[in-house]
Design an enzyme around this catalytic site. Structure first.
Site, short mmCIF file in Angstrom:
data_model
loop_
_atom_site.label_atom_id
_atom_site.label_comp_id
_atom_site.label_asym_id
_atom_site.label_seq_id
_atom_site.Cartn_x
_atom_site.Cartn_y
_atom_site.Cartn_z
N HIS A 249 0.81 -1.22 0.00
CA HIS A 249 0.00 0.00 0.00
C HIS A 249 0.85 1.27 0.00
O HIS A 249 0.34 2.35 -0.30
CB HIS A 249 -0.98 0.00 1.18
CG HIS A 249 -0.37 0.24 2.52
ND1 HIS A 249 -0.09 -0.78 3.40
CD2 HIS A 249 0.02 1.37 3.14
CE1 HIS A 249 0.41 -0.28 4.51
NE2 HIS A 249 0.51 1.02 4.38
N ASP A 282 0.16 -7.63 1.37
CA ASP A 282 0.66 -6.28 1.61
C ASP A 282 2.19 -6.24 1.71
O ASP A 282 2.75 -5.53 2.54
CB ASP A 282 0.04 -5.69 2.88
CG ASP A 282 0.10 -4.16 2.90
OD1 ASP A 282 0.34 -3.57 1.83
OD2 ASP A 282 -0.09 -3.57 3.97
N SER A 362 4.43 2.59 7.96
CA SER A 362 4.18 1.41 7.13
C SER A 362 5.41 1.02 6.34
O SER A 362 6.03 1.84 5.67
CB SER A 362 3.04 1.67 6.15
OG SER A 362 1.80 1.51 6.77
#
Length: 507
Positions: A249, A282, A362
């Site tokens: 992402h 992911d 992230s």
């Protein structure tokens, strides 16, 4: 193995977003009685700020979203609410902070943290009467006196000066009388006392300071600009020639022609290119262009992590490069699902940690106290509401285990895609019973060969309890190809259980 799961009814989600609560502004009454009240009170505005969320990619700011109990996953920036200042008070003294996360293309700059107002009254009181009176007769009552905000602040300042003056007089007087006191000038001109952790010596192994010194040079901030959005995140350099492990992402915007840049711990910037990614897990890999002899992280064994073990998270929350936070492993084998946009979702068998993880973290590393990569920070839970906002850390961060991420990265580099061990069943994603309810078995699959049937309910994989469909999916994905696993299986409406041994297919 596939899942017909639908988790949209879950009260909790895991995301990359935050919400900013609306500021409440008290209305100003217009009647005369209200004006009289205002003469005796002064509203003192104070700053009410909200931080932001999801370890992870930056999103455009959303103004005025109210916070409701709900959870979201990886991260962005907060919107500014303009609170009005009161007469005689300079609101610029409490101006909004302006550092933030990413913004969508076509929107200005970075989001700002917002301020709200809370009213506090500064009142007056009459002096109490003297019981019994006196010979001179009753004294006239004293009139009420009002104190404006500017006067109150001035009085506070004067009081501080007065206190300082008295203290200075006492010290000076003591010295003048032969005392052993030390003057303020001598204190202010003395050398600072050394911080016990800043002695100039190398930090002791196993301390957060030592871990930070080892890890931060191998962690990068990632900036991605695509045709319609901009995002930010973090990544771990995993080879000296510049391969970087991060989240799908974070870099998905560069998959179809976007531009990407990484910023090293020392502030140097390098162009990077997209290698491959997998939305379902992911996980993504990018490569620093012309990377040579770069510092890199070594993979640790995530299967050996223990609950309560100390860990350190490193990344660029809200664009703040090389931020280090510490905490513990709160739980392991935590199945967590988050939306990836476009109807896709990712599911990881996560390491849960209370190390602060915020929007922009992230893709960054979760490391043990030896500085080894044991997880990749991917999601957070939050109390924000809706899907458009983001919120900050509440001590519930989730990281992909390093053993799993390492296997995914190898496949992405070698093949450009990933494959997972398959049990060969479809399971009902609705939580209608404890365990994973099998609704069909694929012909010729490992499940069929082991004797699993429609209507079976899997309640355990090896020593791990299975609560629902996601638990089973995440557990099987984490197994090695060709491994032999033992399932505990029951039938619908039956109390008895049986053990089934399954050999997963080879890659």
């Amino acid at each position: 193995m596939t899942s017909k799961d639908d988790h949209s009814d879950s009260p909790q989600s895991y995301s990359r977003g935050w919400n900013q609560p609306r500021s409440e502004h008290p209305e100003t009454p217009n009647d005369s009685s209200s004006q009289n009240s205002i003469e005796h009170t002064q509203e003192i505005p104070t700053l009410s700020a909200q931080a932001g969320q999801a370890p992870h990619e930056a999103q455009s700011a959303q103004p005025g979203n109210s916070a409701q109990p709900n959870a979201q996953g990886p991260y962005g920036a907060a919107a500014a609410n303009n609170g009005s200042g009161n007469s005689g008070f300079d609101p610029n003294a409490y101006g909004p902070n302006t550092y933030g996360h990413g913004a969508a293309a076509g929107q200005p700059g970075y989001g700002a943290q917002a301020g709200g107002t809370y009213a506090g009254g500064v009142g007056t009181a009459e002096a109490p009467g003297v019981p019994g009176g006196d010979a001179e007769g009753p004294k006239p009552s004293k009139t009420k006196r009002t104190v404006g905000l500017g006067t109150a602040l001035a009085m506070m300042l004067v009081a501080g000066i007065g206190a300082g003056g008295v203290a200075g007089y006492v010290v000076g007087n003591s010295n003048s009388n032969g005392g052993n006191g030390t003057s303020v000038s001598e204190i202010l001109n003395s050398q600072p006392v050394n911080n016990t952790n800043s002695t100039g010596e190398e930090a002791a192994a196993g301390t957060t300071e030592a871990v930070a010194a080892k890890v931060t040079p191998a962690v990068v901030a990632i900036q991605v600009i695509s045709a319609n959005a901009a995002s930010e995140g973090s990544g771990s350099i995993i080879s000296p020639d510049g391969y970087v492990l991060t989240n799908h992402h974070v870099v998905s915007g560069a998959e179809n022609g976007g531009t990407m840049q990484v910023t090293m711990n020392d502030g140097t910037k390098h162009e990077a290119e997209f290698v491959a990614s997998d939305a379902n897990t992911d996980v993504a890999v990018i490569k620093i262009v012309d990377g040579q002899e770069l510092p890199f992280l070594e993979f640790g064994d995530s299967s050996s992590l223990q609950v309560g073990q100390e860990v350190v998270a490193v990344g660029s929350p809200l664009g703040l490069n090389a931020t280090v936070t510490s905490g513990i492993v709160s739980a392991v084998n935590r199945p967590v699902r988050a939306s990836q946009g476009g109807g896709e979702s990712s599911l990881i068998d996560a390491i849960q940690t209370d190390a602060a993880v915020n929007p922009g973290n992230s893709g960054g590393p979760l490391v043990d106290m030896s500085g080894n990569l044991v997880g990749m920070n991917s999601m957070i839970a939050s109390l924000s509401s809706g899907t458009s906002g983001e919120a900050g850390s509440i001590g519930l961060g989730f990281a992909s285990p390093s053993n799993f991420a390492q296997r995914m990265a190898q496949q992405l580099i070698d093949n450009g895609q990933v494959v997972h061990p398959m049990l060969g069943v479809q399971v009902d994603g609705r939580d209608i019973t404890d365990g994973a309810h099998i609704v069909s078995v694929e012909p010729g699959s490992a499940a069929e060969q082991a004797g699993l049937e429609e209507g079976d309910v899997v309640t355990r994989v090896n020593d791990r309890a299975i609560e629902d469909a996601d638990s089973l999916i995440a557990s099987i994905r984490g197994q090695e190809f060709g491994s032999v696993i033992t399932l505990e299986v029951t039938r619908e409406n039956e109390d008895s259980s049986r053990e089934v041994e399954v050999t997963l297919p080879k890659e």
